[in-house]
Design an enzyme around this catalytic site. Structure first.
Site, mmCIF file in Angstrom:
data_model
loop_
_atom_site.group_PDB
_atom_site.id
_atom_site.type_symbol
_atom_site.label_atom_id
_atom_site.label_comp_id
_atom_site.label_asym_id
_atom_site.label_seq_id
_atom_site.Cartn_x
_atom_site.Cartn_y
_atom_site.Cartn_z
ATOM 1 C CB ALA B 9 -0.943 -0.024 1.203
ATOM 2 C CB ALA B 12 3.505 0.684 -6.696
ATOM 3 C CB SER B 40 5.783 5.559 -0.681
ATOM 4 O OG SER B 40 5.923 4.512 -1.622
ATOM 5 N N GLY B 45 13.277 14.074 -2.220
ATOM 6 C CA GLY B 45 13.689 15.126 -3.147
ATOM 7 C C GLY B 45 12.688 15.504 -4.219
ATOM 8 N N GLY B 46 11.894 14.557 -4.737
ATOM 9 C CA GLY B 46 10.928 14.961 -5.737
ATOM 10 C C GLY B 46 10.606 13.906 -6.776
ATOM 11 N NE ARG B 281 20.080 9.297 -6.557
ATOM 12 C CZ ARG B 281 18.828 9.195 -6.148
ATOM 13 N NH1 ARG B 281 18.248 8.009 -6.037
ATOM 14 N NH2 ARG B 281 18.144 10.275 -5.857
ATOM 15 C CB SER B 381 12.167 5.532 -7.730
ATOM 16 O OG SER B 381 11.553 5.328 -6.537
HETATM 17 C C1 LIG Z 1 14.888 7.738 2.108
HETATM 18 C C2 LIG Z 1 14.346 7.582 0.726
HETATM 19 C C3 LIG Z 1 14.194 8.685 -0.103
HETATM 20 C C4 LIG Z 1 13.698 8.544 -1.391
HETATM 21 N N1 LIG Z 1 13.543 9.666 -2.160
HETATM 22 C C5 LIG Z 1 13.014 9.541 -3.411
HETATM 23 C C6 LIG Z 1 12.790 10.692 -4.212
HETATM 24 O O1 LIG Z 1 13.058 11.815 -3.811
HETATM 25 N N2 LIG Z 1 12.263 10.527 -5.443
HETATM 26 C C7 LIG Z 1 11.926 9.290 -5.924
HETATM 27 O O2 LIG Z 1 11.434 9.208 -7.033
HETATM 28 N N3 LIG Z 1 12.125 8.179 -5.177
HETATM 29 C C8 LIG Z 1 12.663 8.274 -3.926
HETATM 30 N N4 LIG Z 1 12.843 7.152 -3.162
HETATM 31 C C9 LIG Z 1 12.417 5.849 -3.672
HETATM 32 C C10 LIG Z 1 10.909 5.703 -3.606
HETATM 33 O O3 LIG Z 1 10.422 6.308 -2.455
HETATM 34 C C11 LIG Z 1 10.472 4.257 -3.594
HETATM 35 O O4 LIG Z 1 11.147 3.536 -4.549
HETATM 36 C C12 LIG Z 1 8.982 4.137 -3.875
HETATM 37 O O5 LIG Z 1 8.282 4.953 -2.982
HETATM 38 C C13 LIG Z 1 8.556 2.713 -3.771
HETATM 39 O O6 LIG Z 1 7.155 2.624 -3.751
HETATM 40 P P1 LIG Z 1 6.445 1.204 -3.717
HETATM 41 O O7 LIG Z 1 5.004 1.475 -3.704
HETATM 42 O O8 LIG Z 1 6.989 0.359 -4.787
HETATM 43 O O9 LIG Z 1 6.908 0.507 -2.367
HETATM 44 P P2 LIG Z 1 6.787 0.888 -0.806
HETATM 45 O O10 LIG Z 1 6.361 2.272 -0.565
HETATM 46 O O11 LIG Z 1 8.053 0.432 -0.216
HETATM 47 O O12 LIG Z 1 5.595 -0.013 -0.301
HETATM 48 C C14 LIG Z 1 5.708 -1.394 -0.114
HETATM 49 C C15 LIG Z 1 4.425 -1.920 0.466
HETATM 50 O O13 LIG Z 1 4.486 -3.347 0.488
HETATM 51 C C16 LIG Z 1 4.075 -3.826 1.735
HETATM 52 N N5 LIG Z 1 4.730 -5.107 2.024
HETATM 53 C C17 LIG Z 1 6.057 -5.393 2.029
HETATM 54 N N6 LIG Z 1 6.236 -6.687 2.379
HETATM 55 C C18 LIG Z 1 5.018 -7.216 2.584
HETATM 56 C C19 LIG Z 1 4.552 -8.503 2.992
HETATM 57 N N7 LIG Z 1 5.384 -9.503 3.267
HETATM 58 N N8 LIG Z 1 3.216 -8.692 3.100
HETATM 59 C C20 LIG Z 1 2.331 -7.684 2.849
HETATM 60 N N9 LIG Z 1 2.732 -6.451 2.471
HETATM 61 C C21 LIG Z 1 4.050 -6.221 2.357
HETATM 62 C C22 LIG Z 1 4.462 -2.742 2.709
HETATM 63 O O14 LIG Z 1 3.677 -2.850 3.895
HETATM 64 C C23 LIG Z 1 4.157 -1.492 1.900
HETATM 65 O O15 LIG Z 1 2.811 -1.147 2.049
HETATM 66 C C24 LIG Z 1 13.358 7.271 -1.869
HETATM 67 C C25 LIG Z 1 13.505 6.157 -1.049
HETATM 68 C C26 LIG Z 1 14.000 6.299 0.235
HETATM 69 C C27 LIG Z 1 14.162 5.094 1.090
#
Ligand SMILES: Cc1cc2nc3c(=O)[nH]c(=O)nc-3n(C[C@H](O)[C@H](O)[C@H](O)COP(=O)(O)OP(=O)(O)OC[C@H]3O[C@@H](n4cnc5c(N)ncnc54)[C@H](O)[C@@H]3O)c2cc1C
Ligand code: SF4
Ligand code: SF4
Ligand code: FES
Lengths: 235, 525
Positions: B9, B12, B40, B45-46, B281, B381
């Protein structure tokens, strides 16, 4: 540094709670309650002050940098984030308990789903495209920062789970919508604000002192009251 | 209509859920913890989009070129063209949901970010992820109230249900009650990166254990480019993790230096004059590694020349954070920084429509190998997660809907081989072995040694077995890719090899990890 952690434990919701005292030592001046909990859980050999095995202490964490609200608990009598509570500030012993106003699941985990239910009751979502300009942009930023951690509700003299008053954890996100939703679609929201937020708050601002995100709660309150109660929008 | 099951959640998962909701299609939004706690919210940064509000003549095509070049041409060009073409609308949509992006007099201000020649990164101070998440969570609430999104917010993915090589549903566990349920239907994985393979060494959250990726890999889902890890150049150690110092610090004028013969040497500006401190990077991290190896001591991030206005309007939250954790005021004093694991370019292999190789299983966000090739550009990302979640949902709307009743999940006591967690005594050595092979600079000898060490470990339960297979895939990918490209730098093969401009594909079959290379498609439009 040596510190005695007095942790209020409970195997599951129905189990009898007990306090377990666990001696913990670290050289890291920056170590927090979260550091200690993680280290204890990573070492299956940890024993308590009486030599009994500790086992896994159940708690929730995620970001470890006070940005997600997962690790809220009562530390030394004050609701705060475990990853923000430095052990060096805790003295020689510190009591660690789950938040008291929510149902306990196990050890330090509580069920905070009421927070999210209340936001649903408030119907917090954009009914129409947002229109934020000038000062409203800053207000919307501040109001978007709430972690939904529940610390403010724990300290609030007027909030209890299931009550009509929804507390600061709802005031803050509601402010986002009050400042950015066009006037024409705000009627219901204003009504909900008056019913669930405005009336119940005594404005002691105990919540402001504990909010780990340091949200400008009084600023948001003044702003939202002006819009929802006095129908005045600050430019 | 049968519910779609979304695991995760974060950006994505939310993006997919609201896309389904808007089409009137119900879903389960399943996550270990509520959205407010997903990784997330940490993004700072953006988010990139060629909105061209800065009068630089930016276009989606230039965004495409920068993304491809940044990823050293290892990304699927058709998927990237979709992404960069869709970006402006994604950001405008966020604006209409009330995201208070930093604005100039007439429109959004965009900032410089690494590896990009134009100002293209929309931001909200340095808390962009948190503020976008708040807006999307509110939007999802609309569909929750309408019964279209049903959250299961303290629930863990256990395994896929499979029949004849197809994914037919998912088994989850309620972490509060300990009970398990089987949910039949189409599954979309949005479960984030694999931080849990490197405990304490990443900038991300503890929630993303990598267990989902490991489990589905063991169940037959293919991985793409598992060797591609992003080390972020500017992180600092805080208890339990690496804390990110956002690239925006350099985007707003911060500079990297090391002491050479007692003098400050701004090495990026001299060694990589074109983009300097804002090089991609992988380039910055590698250069830091080498200058440190030669001159010793620490690399510093110098932000002391930034104007007061920038600190107040754009980086106030960053300054507070650094003061809190390091007791240094970055306005007056440079801060020592080091590379830290930040992002997983590799992950579940999907096509441009976000299908995995298992029919019925889709994936989006950081858990996938999509959009970023051998190196992800900052700001791409969040975009990849938002766009990917939406695109995956659109694909499911076209082909993944099933006419079957929408049932409430039935939770019961049901033992599963995946009940037992991986033990700390297993996680630690796997992490040490991975780090020994998958550093910023790699070589065959170290990779062979790491693979050997891995083979000598004894997994004691199914989760440990899965984790072992995943670790093996990463190391094998790194060993077989005998070239240097993006984040993957082999000192024994320092050159790029065009015959390896292919996706590393890892599959688990007959109890073994197999690695092959798959050619990339040509760009269609
Ligand atoms: C400190 C930091 C700064 C960043 N800054 C930027 C930025 O400035 N710009 C940018 O574009 N990107 C940035 N990123 C990267 C970006 O934030 C992430 O790549 C992106 O938000 C990932 O989104 P996601 O929805 O794929 O995953 P996530 O937000 O990681 O969500 C994963 C979800 O999966 C669930 N989950 C995981 N394992 C399980 C399980 N076993 N069972 C059930 N649920 C599970 C979690 O509970 C969570 O809800 C940054 C990342 C970090 C760590
Ligand atoms: S001001 Fe006082 S009464 Fe009002 S929400 Fe805060 S703690 Fe509760
Ligand atoms: S207002 Fe502050 S204390 Fe209350 S839930 Fe939000 S972040 Fe936590
Ligand atoms: S773990 Fe996120 S606030 Fe403590």
């Amino acid at each position: 540094m040596r510190i005695l952690l007095e942790i209020l434990r409970r195997e599951h919701a129905g189990a009898k709670p007990y306090v377990q005292c666990i001696p913990y030592e670290t050289d890291d001046a920056a170590a927090t309650v979260a550091t200690a909990l993680r280290q204890i859980n990573a070492d299956p050999g940890t024993v308590d002050a009486d030599g009994a095995p500790v086992g896994e202490i159940r708690w929730e964490c995620s970001c470890l940098q006070k940005k997600c609200g997962a690790c809220a608990m009562v530390i030394g009598g004050v609701p705060r984030l475990a990853c923000d509570a430095r052990l060096s500030e805790c003295g020689e012993r510190v009591r660690i308990e789950p938040l008291r106003k929510f149902p306990v699941i196990a050890d330090l985990i509580v069920d905070r789903s009421i927070l999210f239910e209340n936001l649903k009751t408030m119907q917090l979502w954009m009914q129409e495209a947002a229109a934020a300009e000038g000062r409203a942009v800053d207000t919307a930023y501040e109001a978007s920062r709430c972690l939904q951690c529940g610390c403010c509700l724990e300290i609030c003299p007027n909030w209890y789970a299931g009550g009509v008053f929804f507390g600061t954890a709802a005031i803050v996100p509601t402010s986002r919508l009050l400042t950015t939703l066009p006037d024409a679609v705000q009627k219901e929201l204003r009504r909900a604000y008056r019913k669930h937020l405005y009336g119940g708050c005594g404005k002691s601002l105990a919540c402001r002192k504990v909010c780990p995100a340091g949200i400008d709660i009084d600023g948001l309150l003044v702003n939202s009251n002006a819009i929802a109660v006095w129908r005045r929008r600050r430019k | 209509m049968q519910r779609i099951h979304i695991i995760g959640a974060g950006l994505a998962g939310l993006s997919a859920a609201v896309t389904l909701g808007a089409a009137g299609i119900p879903c389960h939004l399943i996550s270990l913890q509520p959205s407010e706690r997903a990784q997330s919210v940490l993004a700072e940064g953006g988010i990139n989009a060629a909105l061209d509000t800065m009068g630089e003549g930016d276009t989606p095509e230039q965004h495409f070129q920068d993304t491809m070049r940044g990823g050293v041409y290892l990304a699927d060009p058709n998927a990237v063209a979709n992404l960069t073409g869709g970006a402006p609308e994604i950001v405008r949509r966020l604006e209409s949901l009330g995201v208070p992006f930093n604005r100039g007099e007439h429109d959004l201000i965009l900032r410089n970010f690494g590896g990009q020649k134009r100002k293209r990164t929309a931001y909200v101070k340095s808390s962009t992820g948190k503020i976008i998440m708040t807006a999307l969570i509110d939007e999802a609430r609309k569909y929750e109230a309408a019964g279209l999104i049903r959250r299961l917010p303290h629930h863990a993915f256990l395994r896929l249900m499979k029949e004849n090589g197809q994914c037919t549903g998912v088994r989850i566990r309620d972490c509060y009650s300990g009970m398990t349920a089987d949910l039949p239907g189409t599954v979309l994985l949005c479960s984030g990166g694999m931080n849990g393979l490197f405990p304490g060494m990443t900038t991300g959250t503890t929630q993303n254990s990598g267990d989902v990726t490991a489990a589905v890999f063991a169940q037959g889902a293919a991985l793409g480019n598992p060797e591609m890890l992003q080390y972020h150049p500017t992180t600092v150690g805080i208890p339990g993790k690496r804390m990110l110092v956002t690239e925006a610090a350099r985007g707003e004028g911060g500079r990297l230096y090391i002491l050479r013969g007692g003098e400050k040497w701004y090495f990026m500006e001299e060694l990589h004059p074109e983009l300097g401190n804002l090089s991609p990077r992988d380039v910055v991290a590698r250069t830091m590694y080498f200058v440190r190896r030669e001159h010793g001591g620490s690399v510093y991030l110098d932000m002391t020349a930034l104007p007061e206005d920038t600190w107040q309007k754009k980086l106030s939250d960053l300054r507070e954070e650094i003061e809190h954790y390091l007791a240094i005021d970055p306005k007056t004093e440079p801060i020592p920084v080091q590379e830290g694991i930040h992002y997983f370019m590799g992950g579940l292999d999907t096509d441009a429509e976000h299908r995995t190789n298992l029919p019925g299983l889709y994936a989006a966000g950081e858990c996938t190998c999509q959009y970023h090739g051998a190196n992800r550009l900052g700001g791409n990302s969040m975009l990849g997660a938002l766009y990917g979640g939406r695109r995956a949902a659109q694909t499911i709307l076209r082909e993944g809907l099933q006419e079957a009743p929408d049932q409430q999940p039935e939770f019961r006591e049901m033992p599963d081989a995946l009940d037992a967690p991986a033990s700390p005594g297993f996680i630690r050595p796997v992490s040490d072995i991975l780090l020994s092979g998958l550093g910023i600079v790699r070589n065959e000898q170290a990779l062979d040694a790491a693979l050997g060490a891995l083979a000598r470990l004894h997994p004691e339960n199914a989760r440990e077995e899965n984790r072992l297979a995943l670790a093996q895939a990463m190391l094998l990918g790194a060993r077989e890719r005998r070239e240097s490209r993006g984040a993957h730098y082999r000192e024994d093969y320092p050159q790029q090899d065009d015959s390896l401009r292919k996706t590393t594909i890892a599959v688990f079959a007959d109890g073994q990890v197999h690695v092959t290379f798959r050619p990339l498609p040509e760009r269609r439009m």
